[in-house]
Design a protein around this motif. Structure first.
Motif: not given
Length: 151
Positions: A7-14, A24-43
């Protein structure tokens, strides 16, 4: 190096495709909630995976129709010579990248100019007058087919 899952690698590629996407858009694309996507981006940002955001400028539209790669061999070596050269070359706005390399040359520069006569001016008045410059080899960019992408 930070441990990354699929999921991290897919997030980096996106984000490498389009860094303006919302969490939010990244979360929808990757099957994550907006807060979960935001936390991964922040990490990933905190770990240094993202070094910043950039604009991909159209150099020709801005009036810079010529790109030249220069190989620079310094006439003088040593830490002082390298530091002086790097400090001086960093002040030239037409020099887009400075790469300290191993091989035939000491440095590889990417230089943009409005046209060939403008490049000649930059070469003669700015680059050839830099401290320690010895041999210079130039390669004019004809086309650029591949854009850098995610690893």
């Amino acid at each position: 190096m930070i441990p990354m899952d699929d999921t991290d690698r897919a997030l980096v590629a996106a984000l490498a495709e389009d860094a303006t996407q919302s969490a939010g858009a990244l979360g929808r694309r990757l099957g994550l909630s907006q807060p979960a996507a935001w936390r991964r981006i922040a990490r990933l940002r905190a770990a240094g995976v993202f070094r910043g955001l950039r604009l991909d400028l159209d150099r020709e539209a801005l009036g810079f129709g010529v790109t030249v790669f220069l190989g620079i061999k310094l006439a003088t070596k040593g830490r002082v010579g390298l530091d002086d050269f790097e400090r001086a070359v960093g002040a030239i706005p037409e020099v887009q990248t400075v790469e300290h390399v191993l091989g035939m040359y000491d440095y590889r520069l990417r230089v943009v100019a409005r046209d060939i006569s403008d490049f000649e001016r930059v070469l003669r008045r700015r680059i050839m007058t830099l401290p320690g410059v010895g041999n210079v080899d130039a390669n004019v960019l004809l086309t650029e087919e591949r854009r850098p992408g995610p690893i």
